[in-house]
Design an enzyme around this catalytic site. Structure first.
Site, PDB file in Angstrom:
ATOM      1  N   TRP A 125       0.832  -1.215   0.000  1.00  0.00           N
ATOM      2  CA  TRP A 125       0.000   0.000   0.000  1.00  0.00           C
ATOM      3  C   TRP A 125       0.865   1.263   0.000  1.00  0.00           C
ATOM      4  CZ3 TRP A 125       0.006   3.686   3.947  1.00  0.00           C
ATOM      5  CH2 TRP A 125       0.608   3.316   5.142  1.00  0.00           C
ATOM      6  N   ASP A 141      -4.330  10.107   6.362  1.00  0.00           N
ATOM      7  CA  ASP A 141      -4.196   8.758   6.888  1.00  0.00           C
ATOM      8  C   ASP A 141      -5.506   8.005   6.645  1.00  0.00           C
ATOM      9  OD1 ASP A 141      -2.327   7.296   9.163  1.00  0.00           O
ATOM     10  OD2 ASP A 141      -4.433   6.711   9.317  1.00  0.00           O
ATOM     11  N   PRO A 167       6.623   0.946  14.854  1.00  0.00           N
ATOM     12  CA  PRO A 167       5.522   1.172  13.928  1.00  0.00           C
ATOM     13  C   PRO A 167       4.899  -0.175  13.547  1.00  0.00           C
ATOM     14  CG  PRO A 167       7.601   1.186  12.746  1.00  0.00           C
ATOM     15  CD  PRO A 167       7.931   0.948  14.196  1.00  0.00           C
ATOM     16  N   TYR A 183       7.100  -0.947   8.368  1.00  0.00           N
ATOM     17  CA  TYR A 183       8.523  -0.585   8.456  1.00  0.00           C
ATOM     18  C   TYR A 183       9.028   0.101   7.180  1.00  0.00           C
ATOM     19  CZ  TYR A 183       8.602  -2.846  12.921  1.00  0.00           C
ATOM     20  OH  TYR A 183       8.347  -3.158  14.236  1.00  0.00           O
ATOM     21  N   HIS A 207       7.642   6.748   8.044  1.00  0.00           N
ATOM     22  CA  HIS A 207       6.522   7.677   7.840  1.00  0.00           C
ATOM     23  C   HIS A 207       6.325   8.479   9.124  1.00  0.00           C
ATOM     24  CE1 HIS A 207       4.924   3.858   9.386  1.00  0.00           C
ATOM     25  NE2 HIS A 207       4.144   4.636  10.135  1.00  0.00           N
TER      26      HIS A 207
HETATM   27  P1  M7G Z   1       2.244   2.844  11.997  1.00  0.00           P
HETATM   28  O1  M7G Z   1       2.898   3.698  13.007  1.00  0.00           O
HETATM   29  O2  M7G Z   1       3.117   1.996  11.134  1.00  0.00           O
HETATM   30  O3  M7G Z   1       1.207   1.878  12.675  1.00  0.00           O
HETATM   31  O4  M7G Z   1       1.396   3.829  11.104  1.00  0.00           O
HETATM   32  P2  M7G Z   1      -0.254   2.041  13.268  1.00  0.00           P
HETATM   33  O5  M7G Z   1      -1.186   1.627  12.140  1.00  0.00           O
HETATM   34  O6  M7G Z   1      -0.290   1.024  14.373  1.00  0.00           O
HETATM   35  O7  M7G Z   1      -0.437   3.448  13.704  1.00  0.00           O
HETATM   36  C1  M7G Z   1       0.882   3.482   9.859  1.00  0.00           C
HETATM   37  C2  M7G Z   1      -0.176   4.487   9.514  1.00  0.00           C
HETATM   38  O8  M7G Z   1      -0.594   4.255   8.180  1.00  0.00           O
HETATM   39  C3  M7G Z   1      -1.427   4.354  10.389  1.00  0.00           C
HETATM   40  O9  M7G Z   1      -1.763   5.611  10.954  1.00  0.00           O
HETATM   41  C4  M7G Z   1      -2.484   3.801   9.435  1.00  0.00           C
HETATM   42  O10 M7G Z   1      -3.786   4.256   9.748  1.00  0.00           O
HETATM   43  C5  M7G Z   1      -2.003   4.323   8.093  1.00  0.00           C
HETATM   44  N1  M7G Z   1      -2.391   3.485   6.957  1.00  0.00           N
HETATM   45  C6  M7G Z   1      -2.358   2.133   6.914  1.00  0.00           C
HETATM   46  N2  M7G Z   1      -2.753   1.737   5.678  1.00  0.00           N
HETATM   47  C7  M7G Z   1      -2.796   0.348   5.282  1.00  0.00           C
HETATM   48  C8  M7G Z   1      -3.033   2.833   4.925  1.00  0.00           C
HETATM   49  C9  M7G Z   1      -3.474   3.023   3.581  1.00  0.00           C
HETATM   50  O11 M7G Z   1      -3.712   2.100   2.795  1.00  0.00           O
HETATM   51  N3  M7G Z   1      -3.620   4.318   3.191  1.00  0.00           N
HETATM   52  C10 M7G Z   1      -3.382   5.391   4.033  1.00  0.00           C
HETATM   53  N4  M7G Z   1      -3.566   6.618   3.554  1.00  0.00           N
HETATM   54  N5  M7G Z   1      -2.959   5.227   5.308  1.00  0.00           N
HETATM   55  C11 M7G Z   1      -2.784   3.953   5.747  1.00  0.00           C
END
Ligand code: M7G
Length: 329
Positions: free
Chosen positions: A167, A197, A263, A266, A269
């Site tokens: 993604w 997000d 996170p 990996y 972001h």
């Molecule tokens: P993280 O700190 O890796 O983990 O953040 P977390 O999900 O436990 O916070 C990844 C961030 O990417 C999160 O805030 C998710 O909501 C966001 N996210 C995940 N996906 C799969 C997508 C996506 O497909 N599109 C967008 N725009 N954001 C995403």
């Protein structure tokens, strides 16, 4: 690797469901990649969490018999109110059912107009074990991760078990969410993409949540950051705060910019949220302010390779078992 070819549909902006739940399990299956129009084909096997504070419910299940072996997650979340639209709530459409009255206190259930009562729906399909674990309410523990524990336990673990990053690459390569991009810096070294997000509908400023995804590949997390990355971090801080200021009217002092450690994904972001939004994952055991990270690296270039970094792990995670066996937890 877990979670290959995951598909995520943010059904937030689709029409509210009109069909009733189909009886007898003969509902049309949800074809991967199609947009959903309702949830009638989803069969919930188990409720993973039901949180009255965040007003969310998460179920794991599947999309019917014609989609065998594929599990899906449905996450429903009640949306915040829009203070400017309060008048729209005070109409005959908002019917009241009395619960009780006592002196000056009236308590009612209020059934507001359907269009004003949308629930944010996120569907993850197919969902991997890791996705399911992530949404399940579980016991959690704090790990004090020394650089040695990182090298000998966490790093090998995440290299084998991390979630698929497709993604992220889809966003960077303009294959998905192109119309959602708020800003893009194409420089291969300090560039990034800023977009809403998954958790944000892109509209309600009180729950503003943007994500800056760096162009460089290979920076896994905070642990990898050194003085070499200062130009990248400074560029993201300056440009993202300027853009959020211009586009959403929020000055830098009202924006929270932070990393998660660990996170879930990996590929480096940075999260940008409205300061007064109590966003998930902002607690001290997980969030690291971008400005503090920059300051720390300016003082000690290899700061994040030398310090003990705490992080939380769920008791049901394989990583917990590994740490537990080694006597670290
Ligand atoms: P993280 O700190 O890796 O983990 O953040 P977390 O999900 O436990 O916070 C990844 C961030 O990417 C999160 O805030 C998710 O909501 C966001 N996210 C995940 N996906 C799969 C997508 C996506 O497909 N599109 C967008 N725009 N954001 C995403």
């Amino acid at each position: 690797m877990a979670g290959t070819d995951q598909k995520i549909h943010d059904a937030n902006e689709t029409e509210p469901p009109v069909k009733k739940h189909k009886v007898g399990g003969d509902a049309e299956p949800q074809a991967n990649g199609d947009d959903l129009t309702d949830l009638s084909a989803f069969r919930a096997d188990r409720i993973l969490s039901c949180d009255s504070r965040n007003k969310t419910i998460v179920a794991v299940g599947s999309f019917g018999a014609a989609d065998p072996g594929q599990r899906a997650l449905v996450i429903l979340e009640k949306k915040p109110f829009d203070a400017d639209g309060f008048d729209k709530l005070c109409t005959v459409e908002s019917s009241l059912k009395k619960v009780f009255r006592n002196d000056v206190y009236g308590n009612y259930d209020c059934f507001i107009e359907r269009e004003l009562n949308a629930v944010k729906a996120t569907v993850i399909h197919p969902a991997s074990d890791k996705h399911i674990q992530k949404y399940e309410t579980q016991l959690i523990h704090i790990v004090e991760e020394t650089p040695e524990v990182y090298k000998s336990v966490t790093l090998p673990y995440l290299e084998n078990e991390q979630l698929n990053l497709q993604w992220v690459y889809n966003i960077l390569e303009h294959k998905s969410e192109v119309e959602r991009i708020v800003f893009e810096d194409e420089d291969p070294s300090v560039g990034f993409v800023l977009l809403p997000d998954l958790k944000w509908d892109g509209k309600d400023l009180k729950s503003l949540y943007l994500l800056a995804i760096v162009r460089q590949t290979g920076i896994k997390s905070l642990r990898d950051l050194t003085a070499d990355h200062l130009p990248l971090l400074q560029n993201i801080l300056t440009k993202c705060t300027n853009i959020i200021n211009e586009r959403y009217g929020l000055p830098t002092s009202r924006i929270r910019a932070f990393f998660h450690y660990q996170p879930t994904f990996y590929h480096l972001h940075i999260h940008f949220t409205y300061l007064q939004y109590d966003a998930p994952g902002i607690h001290t055991e997980r969030a690291h302010l971008l400005t503090s990270v920059i300051n720390n690296i300016q003082l000690v270039p290899n700061y994040y390779q030398t310090i003990t970094l705490p992080f939380t792990v769920r008791q049901s995670d394989k990583l917990f078992t590994v740490l537990n066996k080694k006597g670290i937890l």
